[in-house]
Design a protein around this motif. Structure first.
Motif, PDB file in Angstrom:
ATOM      1  N   GLY A 111       0.775  -1.228   0.000  1.00 45.32           N
ATOM      2  CA  GLY A 111       0.000   0.000   0.000  1.00 45.32           C
ATOM      3  C   GLY A 111       0.811   1.283   0.000  1.00 45.32           C
ATOM      4  O   GLY A 111       0.243   2.372  -0.081  1.00 45.32           O
ATOM      5  N   ARG A 112       2.133   1.201   0.089  1.00 41.44           N
ATOM      6  CA  ARG A 112       2.976   2.394   0.085  1.00 41.44           C
ATOM      7  C   ARG A 112       3.580   2.598  -1.300  1.00 41.44           C
ATOM      8  O   ARG A 112       4.060   1.643  -1.910  1.00 41.44           O
ATOM      9  N   ASP A 113       3.575   3.835  -1.782  1.00 41.46           N
ATOM     10  CA  ASP A 113       4.222   4.147  -3.059  1.00 41.46           C
ATOM     11  C   ASP A 113       5.733   3.963  -2.890  1.00 41.46           C
ATOM     12  O   ASP A 113       6.327   4.522  -1.961  1.00 41.46           O
ATOM     13  N   VAL A 114       6.339   3.158  -3.788  1.00 46.33           N
ATOM     14  CA  VAL A 114       7.780   2.926  -3.680  1.00 46.33           C
ATOM     15  C   VAL A 114       8.549   3.257  -4.957  1.00 46.33           C
ATOM     16  O   VAL A 114       9.750   3.501  -4.902  1.00 46.33           O
ATOM     17  N   ALA A 115       7.894   3.270  -6.108  1.00 42.76           N
ATOM     18  CA  ALA A 115       8.604   3.549  -7.354  1.00 42.76           C
ATOM     19  C   ALA A 115       7.647   4.110  -8.387  1.00 42.76           C
ATOM     20  O   ALA A 115       6.441   3.894  -8.324  1.00 42.76           O
ATOM     21  N   ARG A 116       8.226   4.819  -9.358  1.00 41.24           N
ATOM     22  CA  ARG A 116       7.456   5.366 -10.482  1.00 41.24           C
ATOM     23  C   ARG A 116       8.041   4.825 -11.773  1.00 41.24           C
ATOM     24  O   ARG A 116       9.239   4.863 -11.977  1.00 41.24           O
ATOM     25  N   LEU A 117       7.155   4.388 -12.635  1.00 46.29           N
ATOM     26  CA  LEU A 117       7.528   3.962 -13.978  1.00 46.29           C
ATOM     27  C   LEU A 117       7.047   5.078 -14.896  1.00 46.29           C
ATOM     28  O   LEU A 117       5.845   5.311 -15.029  1.00 46.29           O
ATOM     29  N   VAL A 118       7.987   5.814 -15.493  1.00 45.81           N
ATOM     30  CA  VAL A 118       7.649   6.968 -16.329  1.00 45.81           C
ATOM     31  C   VAL A 118       8.250   6.791 -17.712  1.00 45.81           C
ATOM     32  O   VAL A 118       9.230   6.074 -17.876  1.00 45.81           O
ATOM     33  N   PRO A 119       7.697   7.463 -18.728  1.00 46.37           N
ATOM     34  CA  PRO A 119       8.257   7.359 -20.076  1.00 46.37           C
ATOM     35  C   PRO A 119       9.691   7.887 -20.101  1.00 46.37           C
ATOM     36  O   PRO A 119      10.005   8.868 -19.427  1.00 46.37           O
ATOM     37  N   ALA A 120      10.554   7.241 -20.890  1.00 51.70           N
ATOM     38  CA  ALA A 120      11.936   7.688 -21.032  1.00 51.70           C
ATOM     39  C   ALA A 120      11.984   9.028 -21.761  1.00 51.70           C
ATOM     40  O   ALA A 120      12.817   9.872 -21.457  1.00 51.70           O
ATOM     41  N   THR A 121      11.100   9.207 -22.719  1.00 48.75           N
ATOM     42  CA  THR A 121      10.988  10.488 -23.419  1.00 48.75           C
ATOM     43  C   THR A 121       9.584  11.012 -23.201  1.00 48.75           C
ATOM     44  O   THR A 121       8.616  10.278 -23.377  1.00 48.75           O
ATOM     45  N   PRO A 122       9.467  12.280 -22.788  1.00 45.84           N
ATOM     46  CA  PRO A 122       8.138  12.817 -22.532  1.00 45.84           C
ATOM     47  C   PRO A 122       7.284  12.844 -23.800  1.00 45.84           C
ATOM     48  O   PRO A 122       7.802  13.050 -24.891  1.00 45.84           O
ATOM     49  N   THR A 123       6.008  12.603 -23.633  1.00 42.10           N
ATOM     50  CA  THR A 123       5.096  12.692 -24.768  1.00 42.10           C
ATOM     51  C   THR A 123       4.742  14.150 -24.993  1.00 42.10           C
ATOM     52  O   THR A 123       4.553  14.899 -24.036  1.00 42.10           O
ATOM     53  N   PRO A 124       4.669  14.592 -26.250  1.00 43.56           N
ATOM     54  CA  PRO A 124       4.342  15.989 -26.511  1.00 43.56           C
ATOM     55  C   PRO A 124       2.928  16.326 -26.040  1.00 43.56           C
ATOM     56  O   PRO A 124       2.038  15.485 -26.108  1.00 43.56           O
ATOM     57  N   ARG A 125       2.756  17.549 -25.542  1.00 43.29           N
ATOM     58  CA  ARG A 125       1.434  18.003 -25.116  1.00 43.29           C
ATOM     59  C   ARG A 125       0.575  18.258 -26.345  1.00 43.29           C
ATOM     60  O   ARG A 125       1.055  18.733 -27.359  1.00 43.29           O
ATOM     61  N   THR A 126      -0.700  17.924 -26.249  1.00 47.69           N
ATOM     62  CA  THR A 126      -1.622  18.174 -27.346  1.00 47.69           C
ATOM     63  C   THR A 126      -2.890  18.814 -26.803  1.00 47.69           C
ATOM     64  O   THR A 126      -3.182  18.735 -25.616  1.00 47.69           O
ATOM     65  N   PHE A 127      -3.647  19.450 -27.694  1.00 44.68           N
ATOM     66  CA  PHE A 127      -4.928  20.027 -27.342  1.00 44.68           C
ATOM     67  C   PHE A 127      -6.017  19.057 -27.751  1.00 44.68           C
ATOM     68  O   PHE A 127      -6.061  18.633 -28.904  1.00 44.68           O
TER      69      PHE A 127
END
Length: 83
Positions: free
Chosen positions: A37-53
């Motif tokens: 139940g405790r946050d221990v790690a984050r899995l994030v994209p290696a390259t950020p995805t571009p922002r879109t509208f």
């Protein structure tokens, strides 16, 4: 916390790692891995995805979109003449 986040237990992450990696890469979302139940790690994209509208997915938003306006531009918005 970012809006596009999923939480999974360490056991679930172990069992679905390839699917989680593919999902993170495809969607750009973050996956938080928990242990008891405790946050221990984050899995994030290696390259950020571009922002879109919303309805315009091919419209890129520049990285400096949220930066303050230069003084000369701000003066024009406020009705002042710039020299």
């Amino acid at each position: 916390m970012a809006m596009n986040v999923e939480k999974v237990s360490s056991t679930d992450a172990k069992n679905r790692l390839n699917a989680l990696l593919a999902d993170v890469e495809r969607t750009g979302k973050t996956v938080i891995i928990t242990n008891h139940g405790r946050d221990v790690a984050r899995l994030v994209p290696a390259t950020p995805t571009p922002r879109t509208f919303g309805q315009l997915p091919n419209l890129s938003v520049p990285a400096d979109f949220d930066e303050p306006l230069p003084d000369s531009e701000l003066a024009r918005w406020e009705g002042e003449e710039s020299s």
